[in-house]
Design an enzyme around this catalytic site. Structure first.
Site, mmCIF file in Angstrom:
data_model
loop_
_atom_site.group_PDB
_atom_site.id
_atom_site.type_symbol
_atom_site.label_atom_id
_atom_site.label_comp_id
_atom_site.label_asym_id
_atom_site.label_seq_id
_atom_site.Cartn_x
_atom_site.Cartn_y
_atom_site.Cartn_z
ATOM 1 N N GLN A 225 -76.464 30.882 -51.172
ATOM 2 C CA GLN A 225 -76.826 30.140 -49.968
ATOM 3 C C GLN A 225 -76.179 30.747 -48.722
ATOM 4 O OE1 GLN A 225 -75.861 25.979 -50.390
ATOM 5 N NE2 GLN A 225 -77.675 25.336 -49.259
ATOM 6 N N HIS A 229 -78.696 32.986 -45.915
ATOM 7 C CA HIS A 229 -79.023 32.359 -44.633
ATOM 8 C C HIS A 229 -78.789 33.278 -43.435
ATOM 9 C CE1 HIS A 229 -79.825 28.636 -46.686
ATOM 10 N NE2 HIS A 229 -80.333 28.195 -45.558
ATOM 11 N N LEU A 408 -89.374 32.365 -52.315
ATOM 12 C CA LEU A 408 -88.861 32.682 -53.648
ATOM 13 C C LEU A 408 -87.403 32.254 -53.801
ATOM 14 C CD1 LEU A 408 -89.284 36.043 -55.522
ATOM 15 C CD2 LEU A 408 -86.980 35.326 -54.926
ATOM 16 N N TYR A 409 -86.668 32.372 -52.681
ATOM 17 C CA TYR A 409 -85.227 32.137 -52.736
ATOM 18 C C TYR A 409 -84.867 30.662 -52.607
ATOM 19 C CZ TYR A 409 -81.420 35.543 -53.136
ATOM 20 O OH TYR A 409 -80.429 36.370 -53.601
ATOM 21 N N HIS A 412 -82.918 25.627 -55.248
ATOM 22 C CA HIS A 412 -82.209 24.346 -55.278
ATOM 23 C C HIS A 412 -81.905 23.804 -56.674
ATOM 24 C CE1 HIS A 412 -83.686 24.806 -51.165
ATOM 25 N NE2 HIS A 412 -82.601 24.140 -50.828
ATOM 26 N N GLY A 548 -88.215 39.577 -56.436
ATOM 27 C CA GLY A 548 -86.969 39.486 -55.673
ATOM 28 C C GLY A 548 -86.199 40.800 -55.711
ATOM 29 N N SER A 552 -84.694 42.533 -52.509
ATOM 30 C CA SER A 552 -83.232 42.603 -52.410
ATOM 31 C C SER A 552 -82.763 44.040 -52.216
ATOM 32 C CB SER A 552 -82.582 42.057 -53.685
ATOM 33 O OG SER A 552 -82.949 40.720 -53.884
#
Lengths: 610, 610
Positions: A225, A229, A408-409, A412, A548, A552
């Site tokens: 997280q 962000h 995708l990210y 939660h 991803g 990434s």
């Protein structure tokens, strides 16, 4: 008709795969390859039945990333340029593409190979020559899957100059489905999306907490997280297709996004960031003490001024885990400043600050690859941060965040319902906009509790109930952005599309629920399909790994500091500064910045944790 | 000491050059090359005499683009990473660099070769295999000279993340001279810059008009101005180190820089830009008719509303030649929209507009390379726009405009004192903020007058008097930006530094004037040196060719439309749209958009012009 064609192509492919090659056969085929020039890019004009009253490109007839172009009278053409395929629908591979298809194992086999065979990898990891070859292949092959420069944004279903020049847009790996198409997926599936509330209740809500099966802990969840962000900065006021971010790993989550924010957070002494001492420990400053910084504290909730902090990212007001990471990175920056000042006593505040920031961005990338992605992937191949391996290749040192990467990210399900600190259980809502858990128990205890607490499994039926609105917004946004179905993305990222709901989910009951809602496997929504996929050897299901991964790798390795003119000792204040990056690790990051012990710092709960 | 070292290095080089190689010798040397690994990047620590009370890096001791890093106690170290050199000052070439130095002819020889031997080039230009090899080499070798991603900006003399992430900065090929250095050039030259007014008067003011010796006309001069202002958009209000532009050829000079401007200039019908008919011809709309657009008309001068137009760039209010180009490009956009609509009758306004804009950017690049740069360089090698030649190489499809490129492009000597239209002489000031010359004589006549009028020579003593304030500002800005001297830039772009004022100017009197002002050839200012260089075979002197070339090639070929995912027919509406780009030329641009004849349209005055 289109569906039949796909089936034909697959059968053809399987036929080719059945042929048994000896080495001689491969050599023979390879020699053909070199004799034959690149295939001519034919652009034939096709007619679709006259009764079709919709854009024929809505059927996505072009294979292998050929581009469909609508022509008058319900005609269309596939532009096969650069696809290594030709034919009416770019369905015929060139010799090179054919050979690659035949020789290359499918992504699932590769993935299983890399996540098992630990003995073999233990050896390969220790042979630098081979290991470097593999890492180079990982960088380049993953990077190649991301269009760079970016091609699409969410407001057009075709290439425009906006995708490149208007940097407010998130990029797109696949363009949006045109609104004039018969269904939200083109021609497949229902005319309307399934009801979002029903979908969430049946597929996403947690019945009981499912722990992550690879012992992943909450320290990992908060790393994800805190790290992501910095580049997922959707400009919700203007629309989900837009971002305020700069396109990659820019450590704006530590230093601030704008020059004004960055200046406000600086102490102007010895390159350091502003801090204050609370209970004998160094922490970020109070919000009230830093004019010019805005944080996302809710305006109508009475939060005391001594519980509001000025951090690099306004969102980090939300949770104490984010505050903990913010604190550790601020301490690390100031620690690096001390190191640099020792080496360069003559440097002024500005140079210490700028050089420390360069070192911190290097540390972030190093730790993200070698600790975070290493754990995330569960690869037995040792992942390394070696920018020099991309030098001299066609790798592009520029990145644009894609809207689909952001969706995708949304991980939660990792969030457990409660976090236990020193015997006290904190529910998610207890921690919202609160730093009390940190200050009541001390930062070190809070960090240890993140280490010792299990994260949730990244799968269906594991979203905590309080996250219902967050999940609903994600799905609604993906619909507004007209994402193509998960199978379209499978093809885009060189995976075979799922052929059934059972194959997707590996779970008969869930397959039934989804089939009832979507009808057609090609109509399963992007985010829903990503999470509904049967679990694999990594923390995320396989499609998420294979999508991803490219985003990434591209985002981490396309950073300017990885480019040949930056990646040298002098950029980082000399060999000593360069070595801070080269030896950075998650464990060191915490050990050097915690007051008491840093035992067991890692992304898994300690062995024996229940 | 440093100077001696340079001299030594040069002698060594000459010595190497004297060795006569047979083919066998080259092969032998090459085999050594492969046996020997890459040179170890030594970073020795050097002590400078203790009496030096300044930063030893002010002496620029590191050769071959090695990076100087100041260390405690007046020490420093040279970081030779990536320079292909090693040694204390990165002065010792690796085998590869040494071989390259020995084999590669110097830039002046190459330039003379390409600008003469028309018969030889006539043959080479017709052998596609060889011609493509040479063009590829031009693209890649020029592109390699521009750091991409960008490394420096004007506020720091060392690498920072700002150079990349803060896109408001112009980039820099060389960092600014630190303000703490003894002189504005480091340690060389006078402690203060020469008086700017004296400099302008003695070196730059026009005595009498010197015509451009290659028959260059005013159409060329206005092309340069109209084309370059799309990316030279200095944010003067905030400072000369900052730009409002987006980093390259973005056709913002035609369509507007912001989304708001672009929307304002659109008609919203059939993809077209807003126009109006005046005297039976299509022109851009009046400013009063386009809310939201601002133009740089002077606020206190009474200009009738029917003489103010809304154009893509606010600066184009300034001169009727810019208005003429703006008109031609608006007409061309609308013409392309008609073509696209014929091909795609179902397309909406948005798709026609976006696709026409993609075609126009392609036309701009094609014409700039094949007509404009071809004339500018006076090469006999035929320059071509073939983006596919960069595909698969390490070429980076991303650009940042450099502050030095902006300064280099101040080509005001091209501007003659007057322009004669239909027998009437218009002085520069008669034309300021006026479109009267266009409307009085008609656009076609105005264009013919630009074709028939000679531009001035790009050299010293040829600035029109009214341009005094413009020139003064350029020089003042270059001083504020702490540009290194012209010799530092010569080295940066792989040229040998000038050794004397005579060598620089080829003019004894001018050499004397400059020597008196600067004292040391290494202290000659950047822009002053560029213009004071003796004339060569191109429109600009040689240093400008060898620096402007890389920036131009990079800016033109790094455009997103040149990248593999964009450069295909479907991006431009199909083969027909793609062909509009591939067949674009200056002549066609004018012929398709003038009402009467377009005879003699080119960048030279017609043969026989006095």
């Amino acid at each position: 008709m289109v569906k039949n064609m796909e089936r034909d192509a697959q059968q053809e492919d399987k036929g080719g795969g059945r042929v048994v090659f000896g080495v001689a056969g491969v050599v023979l085929a390879a020699s053909f390859l070199f004799m034959r020039g690149p295939a001519h890019d034919t652009t034939p004009i096709l007619s679709t039945p006259a009764h079709l009253d919709y854009d024929p490109c809505c059927a996505y007839p072009c294979q292998n990333q050929g581009v469909c172009l609508t022509l008058p009278a319900n005609n269309y053409t596939c532009d096969c340029t650069g696809t290594d395929h030709y034919g009416i629908h770019c369905e015929i591979p060139t010799w090179r593409a054919w050979l690659k298809k035949v020789l290359k194992p499918d992504p699932e086999t590769v993935h299983n190979l890399i996540t098992s065979n630990s003995l073999l990898w233990g050896i390969i990891n220790r042979i630098p020559f081979i290991h470097k070859q593999i890492i180079t292949y990982v960088y380049i092959s993953r990077g190649d899957m991301v269009d760079s420069p970016p091609t699409f944004e969410s407001d057009h279903s075709y290439i425009t100059l906006n995708a490149y020049f208007n940097e407010s847009y998130y990029g797109r790996a696949l363009p949006p489905v045109p609104t004039h198409c018969p269904t939200p997926f083109g021609i497949k599936g229902p005319k309307e999306y399934p009801d979002v509330d029903m979908l969430i209740k049946k597929v996403f809500m947690r019945r009981e907490f499912i722990p992550e099966p690879h012992d992943t802990n909450v320290l990992f969840q908060y790393y994800a997280q805190h790290f992501t962000h910095q580049f997922f900065r959707t400009d919700y006021k203007k629309g989900p297709q837009l971002t305020k971010g700069s396109g990659g790993v820019d450590v704006s989550n530590i230093y601030g996004l704008t020059e004004q924010d960055r200046q406000a957070l600086r102490s102007r002494v010895d390159g350091k960031l502003r801090t204050q001492v609370i209970n004998g420990e160094e922490f970020p400053p109070y919000l009230k003490d830093v004019p010019g910084i805005t944080m996302d504290y809710p305006p109508h909730v009475p939060i005391p001024e001594e519980a509001k902090f000025a951090l690099g990212h306004p969102f980090y007001a939300l949770l104490p885990g984010l505050f903990a990471y913010a604190t550790i990175w601020v301490r690390e920056h100031n620690r690096v400043c001390d190191e640099l000042q020792r080496l360069h006593p003559g440097w002024d505040d500005e140079r210490l600050y700028q050089t420390a920031r360069l070192i911190i961005i290097g540390e972030v990338i190093k730790i993200t690859i070698e600790d975070y992605v290493q754990h995330l992937s569960q690869y037995n191949l040792r992942l390394t941060f070696e920018p020099e391996l991309t030098h001299g290749t066609h790798f592009q040192y520029h990145n644009r965040i894609h809207a689909e990467f952001n969706h995708l990210y949304h991980w939660h399900p990792l969030i457990p319902d409660t976090l236990q600190i020193n015997g006290t259980d904190y529910a998610i809502m207890d921690m919202a906009y609160s730093t009390a858990p940190v200050f009541k128990h001390g930062l070190d205890n809070f960090i240890h509790s993140m280490v010792n607490s299990r994260a949730g499994a990244l799968t269906t039926r594991n979203h905590a109930h309080v996250l219902y609105p967050v999940l609903k917004k994600v799905i609604e946004n993906s619909r507004q952005l007209r994402f193509q179905g998960v199978n379209a993305y499978r093809k885009r990222f060189e995976m075979k599309p799922f052929t059934s709901f059972q194959e997707l989910t590996g779970d008969t009951e869930l397959a039934g629920v989804l089939e009832e809602m979507y009808g057609d496997i090609d109509a399963v929504e992007y985010y829903i399909g990503l999470l509904a996929e049967r679990p694999g050897p990594s923390i995320t299901p396989l499609t998420m790994v294979n999508m991803g991964g490219p985003w990434s790798v591209k985002g981490l390795m396309a950073n300017p500091i990885c480019s040949p003119k930056y990646w040298k000792p002098s950029t980082f204040g000399g060999e000593e500064g360069f070595n801070i990056i080269k030896t950075a690790s998650l464990e060191k990051l915490f050990c050097l910045n915690m007051r008491t012990g840093c035992k067991d710092i890692s992304f898994t709960v300690p062995a024996g944790t229940s």
